[in-house]
Design a protein around this motif. Structure first.
Motif, short mmCIF file in Angstrom:
data_model
loop_
_atom_site.label_atom_id
_atom_site.label_comp_id
_atom_site.label_asym_id
_atom_site.label_seq_id
_atom_site.Cartn_x
_atom_site.Cartn_y
_atom_site.Cartn_z
N VAL A 1 7.18 -13.07 22.03
CA VAL A 1 6.91 -11.68 22.44
C VAL A 1 7.95 -11.20 23.45
O VAL A 1 8.41 -10.06 23.39
N CYS B 1 10.86 -9.85 21.76
CA CYS B 1 10.57 -9.09 20.54
C CYS B 1 11.22 -7.70 20.59
O CYS B 1 11.13 -7.00 21.59
N MET B 2 11.86 -7.33 19.49
CA MET B 2 12.52 -6.00 19.40
C MET B 2 12.03 -5.27 18.15
O MET B 2 12.71 -4.39 17.65
N LYS B 3 10.84 -5.64 17.65
CA LYS B 3 10.39 -5.07 16.38
C LYS B 3 10.13 -3.57 16.46
O LYS B 3 10.16 -2.88 15.44
N CYS B 4 9.78 -3.09 17.64
CA CYS B 4 9.62 -1.64 17.81
C CYS B 4 10.77 -1.22 18.74
O CYS B 4 10.59 -1.24 19.97
N LEU C 1 10.11 1.09 21.64
CA LEU C 1 9.30 0.54 22.74
C LEU C 1 10.11 -0.50 23.53
O LEU C 1 10.03 -0.55 24.75
N ARG D 1 10.59 -0.18 27.59
CA ARG D 1 9.71 -1.03 28.39
C ARG D 1 10.48 -1.62 29.58
O ARG D 1 11.69 -1.86 29.48
N LEU E 1 -1.01 -3.89 21.88
CA LEU E 1 0.44 -3.73 22.02
C LEU E 1 0.89 -4.48 23.27
O LEU E 1 0.19 -4.48 24.28
N LYS E 2 2.04 -5.09 23.19
CA LYS E 2 2.57 -5.82 24.36
C LYS E 2 3.62 -4.99 25.10
O LYS E 2 4.16 -5.44 26.10
N CYS E 3 3.93 -3.81 24.57
CA CYS E 3 4.92 -2.94 25.22
C CYS E 3 4.29 -1.59 25.49
O CYS E 3 3.51 -1.09 24.68
#
Ligand code: SF4
Length: 234
Positions: free
Chosen positions: A80, A83-86, A89, A93, A153-155
């Motif tokens: 996580v 993570c750059m999937k979004c 975001l 962040r 969501l983590k961001c």
């Protein structure tokens, strides 16, 4: 050996998920088998989810179970963090906000997404809403260290200034969704109002409804409810 093998499995599952139009579904039983743990039939959840009974154990096998859960969470946390999937975001962040608490918790609180305070500190539920959640947890006779707390969501969502950033999930008004038991992969789930809603809406009736939801969670967990707790208003 187990962790590298799990990494390979997770990567393969992610590829399958990303290549399919339909979301990939894995049952709780399969996940339990994957982690070589028995299913927990008495697991509870409520905007809130749960696992095995608190204080069950000091046996070597139990300690190994807990260590395995902590290691699995640490591995997810590492993924996580980068993570750059979004991309939108990830760009806005300050940091990702992973869950905190007992990896072997009986009860889990799940919020929507980190707010400004959480984004700044890297921990979920640390602002005013977090303080209210802590009060709720303690009034339930638990502590933050005993439960697990996280956001979906983590961001932090990059919403325009002043906008709440909430998104529709299951369709329906929250006043109708809250207070009823649902199930997520065989884990009981109780939907309730977010503490930040209670800060915006000081109606005693709404606060009482959240507390009644929490008493339903305590009952599901087979925890005694005192007279003082029954008469409590947040
Ligand atoms: S919200 Fe989740 S999926 Fe999106 S970038 Fe953050 S950690 Fe990755």
């Amino acid at each position: 050996m187990l962790q590298p093998a799990l990494s390979v499995v997770l990567e393969a599952l992610e590829k399958i998920r990303d290549s399919q139009e339909k979301p990939l579904r894995v049952s709780r039983a399969t996940l339990n088998r994957l982690f070589k743990q028995p299913p927990h039939p008495d697991a509870v959840a409520a905007g809130v989810l749960a696992a095995p009974k608190l204080g069950e154990g000091g046996s070597p096998a139990r300690k190994t179970d807990v260590a395995a859960k902590a290691a699995a969470l640490a591995q997810v946390r590492e993924r996580v963090c980068v993570c750059m999937k979004c991309p939108h975001l990830a760009r806005t962040r300050t940091q990702t906000v992973f869950g905190v608490g007992n990896p072997d918790a009986e009860l889990m609180f799940v919020g929507e997404a980190p707010g400004a305070d959480e984004d700044a500190r890297g921990e979920p539920f640390v602002g005013r809403a977090g303080q209210l959640l802590t009060r709720i947890i303690e009034t339930m006779g638990l502590s933050r260290d005993e439960v697990y707390i996280a956001n979906i969501l983590k961001c932090r969502p990059d919403v325009p200034k002043g906008a709440p950033g909430n998104r529709p999930g299951t369709r329906g008004a929250m006043r109708l969704l809250r207070g009823t038991w649902r199930s997520y992969h065989d884990t009981p789930l109780m939907i309730t109002y977010h503490p930040s809603y209670l800060l915006r809406n000081q109606s005693p009736g709404e606060k009482r409804r959240v507390w009644e939801d929490m008493m339903a969670v305590l009952e599901k967990l087979d925890r005694p409810i005192s007279e003082r707790q029954r008469n409590y208003f947040l």
